[in-house]
Scaffold this motif. Sequence first.
Motif, PDB file in Angstrom:
ATOM      1  N   LYS A  39       0.679  -0.929  -0.166  1.00 37.33           N
ATOM      2  CA  LYS A  39       0.280   0.142   0.120  1.00 37.33           C
ATOM      3  C   LYS A  39       0.509   1.189   0.234  1.00 37.33           C
ATOM      4  O   LYS A  39       1.885   1.171   0.326  1.00 37.33           O
ATOM      5  CB  LYS A  39      -0.800  -0.420   1.151  1.00 37.33           C
ATOM      6  N   PRO A  40       0.444   2.103  -0.038  1.00 41.61           N
ATOM      7  CA  PRO A  40       0.727   3.862   0.459  1.00 41.61           C
ATOM      8  C   PRO A  40       1.647   3.454   0.913  1.00 41.61           C
ATOM      9  O   PRO A  40       2.654   4.145   1.082  1.00 41.61           O
ATOM     10  CB  PRO A  40      -0.229   5.175  -0.425  1.00 41.61           C
ATOM     11  N   SER A  41       1.139   3.192   2.066  1.00 40.74           N
ATOM     12  CA  SER A  41       1.960   3.481   3.967  1.00 40.74           C
ATOM     13  C   SER A  41       2.947   2.252   3.607  1.00 40.74           C
ATOM     14  O   SER A  41       3.632   2.901   4.244  1.00 40.74           O
ATOM     15  CB  SER A  41       0.879   3.009   5.027  1.00 40.74           C
ATOM     16  N   GLN A  44       5.763   5.075   0.411  1.00 41.31           N
ATOM     17  CA  GLN A  44       6.069   6.046   1.259  1.00 41.31           C
ATOM     18  C   GLN A  44       7.254   6.076   2.130  1.00 41.31           C
ATOM     19  O   GLN A  44       8.162   7.283   2.217  1.00 41.31           O
ATOM     20  CB  GLN A  44       4.911   6.769   1.795  1.00 41.31           C
ATOM     21  N   ARG A  45       7.184   4.601   2.719  1.00 40.40           N
ATOM     22  CA  ARG A  45       8.012   4.021   4.045  1.00 40.40           C
ATOM     23  C   ARG A  45       9.056   3.751   3.709  1.00 40.40           C
ATOM     24  O   ARG A  45      10.572   3.415   4.214  1.00 40.40           O
ATOM     25  CB  ARG A  45       7.473   4.028   5.026  1.00 40.40           C
ATOM     26  N   GLN A  46       9.269   3.343   2.538  1.00 37.43           N
ATOM     27  CA  GLN A  46      10.180   2.888   1.808  1.00 37.43           C
ATOM     28  C   GLN A  46      10.703   1.189   2.228  1.00 37.43           C
ATOM     29  O   GLN A  46      11.977   0.899   2.605  1.00 37.43           O
ATOM     30  CB  GLN A  46      12.059   3.826   1.251  1.00 37.43           C
ATOM     31  N   LEU A  47       9.467   0.853   1.966  1.00 39.69           N
ATOM     32  CA  LEU A  47       9.341  -0.610   2.436  1.00 39.69           C
ATOM     33  C   LEU A  47       9.475  -2.022   2.042  1.00 39.69           C
ATOM     34  O   LEU A  47       9.370  -2.995   2.132  1.00 39.69           O
ATOM     35  CB  LEU A  47       8.317  -1.237   4.150  1.00 39.69           C
ATOM     36  N   PRO A  99       1.326   5.602  -5.747  1.00 37.07           N
ATOM     37  CA  PRO A  99       0.931   4.033  -6.524  1.00 37.07           C
ATOM     38  C   PRO A  99       1.735   3.543  -5.578  1.00 37.07           C
ATOM     39  O   PRO A  99       1.944   3.496  -4.869  1.00 37.07           O
ATOM     40  CB  PRO A  99       2.289   4.037  -7.502  1.00 37.07           C
ATOM     41  N   ILE A 100       1.266   2.047  -5.363  1.00 36.06           N
ATOM     42  CA  ILE A 100       0.973   1.219  -4.796  1.00 36.06           C
ATOM     43  C   ILE A 100       1.980  -0.088  -6.022  1.00 36.06           C
ATOM     44  O   ILE A 100       2.944   0.209  -7.299  1.00 36.06           O
ATOM     45  CB  ILE A 100      -0.377   0.118  -4.770  1.00 36.06           C
ATOM     46  N   VAL A 101       2.104  -1.092  -5.294  1.00 35.22           N
ATOM     47  CA  VAL A 101       2.479  -2.082  -5.677  1.00 35.22           C
ATOM     48  C   VAL A 101       2.126  -3.624  -5.818  1.00 35.22           C
ATOM     49  O   VAL A 101       1.812  -3.762  -4.797  1.00 35.22           O
ATOM     50  CB  VAL A 101       4.583  -3.128  -5.353  1.00 35.22           C
ATOM     51  N   ILE A 143      -0.189  -1.442   6.034  1.00 32.59           N
ATOM     52  CA  ILE A 143       0.678  -1.310   4.248  1.00 32.59           C
ATOM     53  C   ILE A 143       0.630  -2.318   3.931  1.00 32.59           C
ATOM     54  O   ILE A 143       1.564  -2.372   2.461  1.00 32.59           O
ATOM     55  CB  ILE A 143       2.668  -1.564   5.403  1.00 32.59           C
ATOM     56  N   VAL A 144       0.140  -3.317   3.503  1.00 36.57           N
ATOM     57  CA  VAL A 144       0.002  -4.808   2.742  1.00 36.57           C
ATOM     58  C   VAL A 144      -1.644  -4.762   2.740  1.00 36.57           C
ATOM     59  O   VAL A 144      -2.491  -4.902   4.242  1.00 36.57           O
ATOM     60  CB  VAL A 144       0.927  -6.079   3.311  1.00 36.57           C
ATOM     61  N   HIS A 145      -1.797  -5.413   1.714  1.00 38.08           N
ATOM     62  CA  HIS A 145      -2.776  -5.751   1.253  1.00 38.08           C
ATOM     63  C   HIS A 145      -2.483  -7.735   1.122  1.00 38.08           C
ATOM     64  O   HIS A 145      -1.966  -7.761   0.408  1.00 38.08           O
ATOM     65  CB  HIS A 145      -4.176  -5.575   0.104  1.00 38.08           C
TER      66      HIS A 145
END
Length: 183
Positions: A39-41, A44-47, A99-101, A143-145
Motif C-alpha cells: 500500500k502507499p503506507s 512511502q515509508r520505503q519498505l 502508487p502501490i505495488v 502497509i499490505v493487503h
Amino acid sequence: MAVRNFLSTFAAKSCSMYTRKLVNEQISYYMETTLVLLKPSCVQRQLIGEIVHRFERRGLRIAGMKMMQLDEAILRDHYAHLVDRPFFPALAASMMASPIVAMAISGVEAVQVVRAMTGFTNGRAADPGTIRGDYAMSNQQNIVHASDSVENAAIELARFFRPEEIFDYRSGVQDYLYAPNEC
Ligand code: IDP
Ligand code: MG
C-alpha cells in the motif's frame, strides 16, 4: 495417488486455474497464487524491498509484480465489503495517495501462508513477527493487503493483473523447498 485424486477433486470444485496448478505428473502438490498489495503506507515509508524480501526468504515465488496508481473505481470493487462503512472515503484516499505495488505470489498453500505472514488488520493488534506486527501502528495504514481465501485470490488477481502478467516459471530451488509429495 490418493492425495493427488483428492487434490484434483478439490481443485475442480473450488479453485480456478488462476490460483491452483498441479506442478507435473511426478510432483503431487499444487501451487496456489495469491494477491498482495504494498500500500502507499509501504511505498512511502520505503519498505518495498524489506517486504518483498520477507516473502522471498519464506520460499514463496514472485509470479508477478508491478507499480500502479489506483483509482476510486478499482477501490470500490476491491473494498466492496467496506464501501458503506464511514471510514471508506479515508481508506480510498489513503490507497490513492501514491502508487502501490501489486504482487502475485505463488507457493503451496500460498493464500493462507501469506495471510498468516500479514497478521491482524490493526497493526497495533498484529503479532510481532507478522508484517503488520513489525511495521505498522495503524488500522488503516497497515502497509499490505493479502487475499483472504483461494476464491478471493482468483478474483483479486484478475482485478489487478492481466493473465500474461503472471509468470508460471519453475523455481531452481523448488526441490529444496518442497518434498515431491508435499501435501
Ligand atoms: P484486511 O486488510 O486485514 O483483510 P479488511 O477488513 O478486509 O482487513 O479491511 C480492508 C482494509 O480496510 C484494511 O486493511 C484497512 O486498511 C482498512 N480498514 C479496515 N477496518 C478499518 C477501520 O476500522 N478503520 C480504518 N480502516 C480500516
Ligand atoms: Mg480483507
